[in-house]
Structure formats: C-alpha cells, structure tokens
Design a protein around this motif. Structure first.
Motif, short mmCIF file in Angstrom:
data_model
loop_
_atom_site.label_atom_id
_atom_site.label_comp_id
_atom_site.label_asym_id
_atom_site.label_seq_id
_atom_site.Cartn_x
_atom_site.Cartn_y
_atom_site.Cartn_z
N GLY A 151 0.89 -1.22 -0.01
CA GLY A 151 -0.06 0.03 -0.08
C GLY A 151 0.96 1.32 -0.03
N SER A 152 0.43 2.43 0.04
CA SER A 152 0.99 3.59 -0.12
C SER A 152 0.91 4.39 1.30
N GLY A 153 -0.07 3.91 2.32
CA GLY A 153 -0.08 4.55 3.52
C GLY A 153 1.14 4.48 4.36
N ASP A 154 1.12 5.18 5.49
CA ASP A 154 2.12 5.19 6.62
C ASP A 154 2.44 3.60 6.88
N GLN A 156 3.22 1.11 5.07
CA GLN A 156 2.90 0.26 4.12
C GLN A 156 4.05 0.63 3.03
N ASP A 175 12.00 2.22 0.09
CA ASP A 175 10.97 1.94 -0.70
C ASP A 175 11.20 2.16 -2.24
N LEU A 178 7.88 3.63 -4.10
CA LEU A 178 7.41 4.83 -3.44
C LEU A 178 8.48 6.08 -2.98
N GLN A 182 11.37 4.55 5.48
CA GLN A 182 10.24 4.70 6.59
C GLN A 182 11.04 3.95 7.71
N TYR A 190 5.09 2.05 12.79
CA TYR A 190 5.56 2.97 12.09
C TYR A 190 5.93 4.30 13.19
N GLN A 193 8.79 8.87 8.06
CA GLN A 193 9.18 8.68 6.99
C GLN A 193 9.73 10.01 6.15
#
Length: 329
Positions: A151-154, A156, A175, A178, A182, A190, A193
C-alpha cells in the motif's frame, strides 16, 4: 515461479532494464557520464582480494540471484539467495552451515526475497518485496515474526528493498517504488518517513541500499539519482556524495552500502562493477574491482557486509559467488 508480481512495477523504471526472474528487481544501469579525473585516495586504507565461495546452482552453498548479504557479530554470513527463495548461512571462511526458506506464501516462505540484514539482537531480517513483508528469523532460521503490507499509507510499502537497524533496533526501510525511507521501532510500529520522488536535497528516486553508522547517520543508496544521501535518524537531510559517472566518487547505480567501525562508508557501484570507500566526511578513500591477476573481477556486485576483523564480503550476483577482501595499509 510466476513473474506477475514483479511485472506490476515495470512501468516505473524510467528506461532501466529489469531482470525479472521472480526475485528482487535487478537493474541494468544506464550508460554513465564521461569519466571525471580521478582524485588521489586520501587515506592509506586499501583492500585486496582474499578468497571466494559459491557457484551457480541450487545445491547447498550454490547461488542463483544472491543479491543480498549480511553478517553478525561473530562473523557469520547470511546470503539472500533470491531465485532459490532461501537464506543460506556460512562461516567467515565460506563453510556452509545451514539454510532455510522456500518459495510460497506460508510462514517463513518467500515470494520475492529481495534483501537481508541482521538486527541489533543478531536476528536475521529478510524482505519479501512482492508481499511488502519484513520477516525476522533467529540466527538458525526459526521464524520470529513478520510485519508490513502493500500500500502507500504510513507503514505500508510499494516495494521494500533495503533494511538497516540502529543500536536501539529501530528499522529503516527503503521503498523502491514509493521513493522513500520509513522508520519503525523494534516491534514494527511506524515512526516516521522521509524522501519523496525527485532529485532535490533529501528527495529520492528508486532507493535501494541503506545502512546506519556508529554516529547514527543513515546512508541511503539513491540509485536512480546516482548518489548516496545522508540523514539523521529522524530524517533530516545532512548531505550527499556522488553523481553519475565512472570517476572516483561517481556512481552508475549505487546498490548495497555498509559502514565500518570508523564510520567509513562502503558503496557497491554496480554499473561500474566496483566497490568505493569514503571516509566519514564523504571524501573518497579507495576503490576496487576485484583481482585482475587472479581473474576475480566483479561482474554484477550488489550486496556488501563487513565482519568485525575488517574483512569485506561482496555478493557478486553476476558470478554467483561471494568474494572476500581484506584491508591493507
């Protein structure tokens, strides 16, 4: 083994050719800029070829896509044997000790093993890029746990590639798709980032390798920008070294990075088929391409690690082997 999961990322590679064989993204670097004049090394540190182990194959001690390598405090070596979907463990003299892993989606298996590291507690941490998973094992291969998702969220991942740890066992993960780093605590929670796609200070484009030195400087191999960027552990930009080219201090697709006890930085310059060393101020120190007198030239170097006695081990995936180099003064 299917390549479907890798092909989903092919469109973002900006002309770089991918070797897609069910493992981590292996890039053919672009043509470098004309060579700049090579500076004289600033220190007495040099390295000479010492030994090697490994051949092409799937038997114990053989490799197929050995992109990543890591070591523990005792000098044991762990190799991410990606196309064989396994981790192999060796002593520092290249003696095979054990192995674990296989292709699949079950616990302790890999769909797309791409890299490896050893954390602050001596556990072996592997990245399954296609699944966005960070998987931890004991030094003998017992599964400890896993975290992460696509995914692209915090917290992920689009395609996690490199992982490194600080003395507090915080994890820093690059990543590739992306274009960011992170930070996670020791439980995989988390924290922060930084990065973002671009070529400006503190931005990243297709980052791969990452390491944390004794001064808590985070070094990121910003492969798409042909440089290494330096950050604090909270993500504050501190500077960079490199630029596209073949001269000393320049890069053609920097890949693996590592540091030693003096905070010297070692960079695998994949497209130029060499390793370059910089001091803790970023000044070029030395470089090597293997040992031409013995025919032990690096072909497609990717991963790098150092053991406590100063030996440097390079995962030369193009030759399906690991090469050892020793420091001289």
């Amino acid at each position: 083994m299917t390549n479907l999961s890798l092909k989903m990322h092919a469109g973002i590679l900006m002309g770089a050719f991918l070797v897609l064989s069910g493992c981590g993204k292996q890039m053919n670097p672009t043509s470098p800029s004309p060579a700049a004049p090579e500076p004289t090394p600033t220190g007495p540190l040099t390295f000479v070829y010492q030994a090697q182990f490994g051949t092409a194959g799937s038997a114990a001690g053989q490799f197929n896509g050995n992109w990543g390598i890591a070591s523990d405090a005792s000098g044991n070596l762990y190799v991410a044997d990606c196309l064989n979907s396994r981790i192999q463990k060796f002593s520092s003299d290249g003696t095979f000790l054990t192995q674990w892993g296989s292709y699949g989606t079950g616990e302790g298996q890999f769909v797309n093993l791409s890299n490896i590291a050893v954390d602050a507690h001596g556990n072996v941490v592997a990245i399954d890029g296609a699944r966005g998973l960070i998987i931890t094992f004991s030094p003998t291969g017992t599964l400890v746990g896993a975290w992460g998702s696509l995914g692209s969220g915090d917290g992920q991942f689009g395609y996690p590639y490199g992982v490194a740890f600080d003395a507090s066992n915080n994890a820093y993960v690059t990543d590739f798709t992306l274009h960011r780093v992170q930070k996670f605590d020791a439980t995989g929670t988390y924290q922060a980032q930084w990065g973002g796609n671009g070529s400006g200070d503190g931005q990243l484009h297709e980052p791969i390798g990452i390491t944390v030195d004794k001064n808590n400087t985070v070094h990121v191999a910003d492969a798409g920008n042909n440089r290494v960027e330096n950050f604090t552990t909270s993500g504050t930009y501190q500077g960079q070294i490199g630029g596209a080219g073949t001269g000393a201090g320049q890069f053609n697709w920097p890949y693996g990075v590592a540091t030693d006890a003096s905070a010297n930085l070692y960079v695998v310059d994949q497209g130029n088929r060499r390793v370059q060393v910089f001091d803790n101020a970023g000044a070029f120190v030395t470089q090597w391409t293997g040992d031409p007198t013995q025919g032990q030239m690096l072909l497609q170097p990717t991963g790098i690690t150092l053991i406590p006695n100063g030996q440097v081990f390079v995962a030369d995936s193009g030759n399906h082997r690991v090469e050892a180099f020793k420091p001289t003064h």
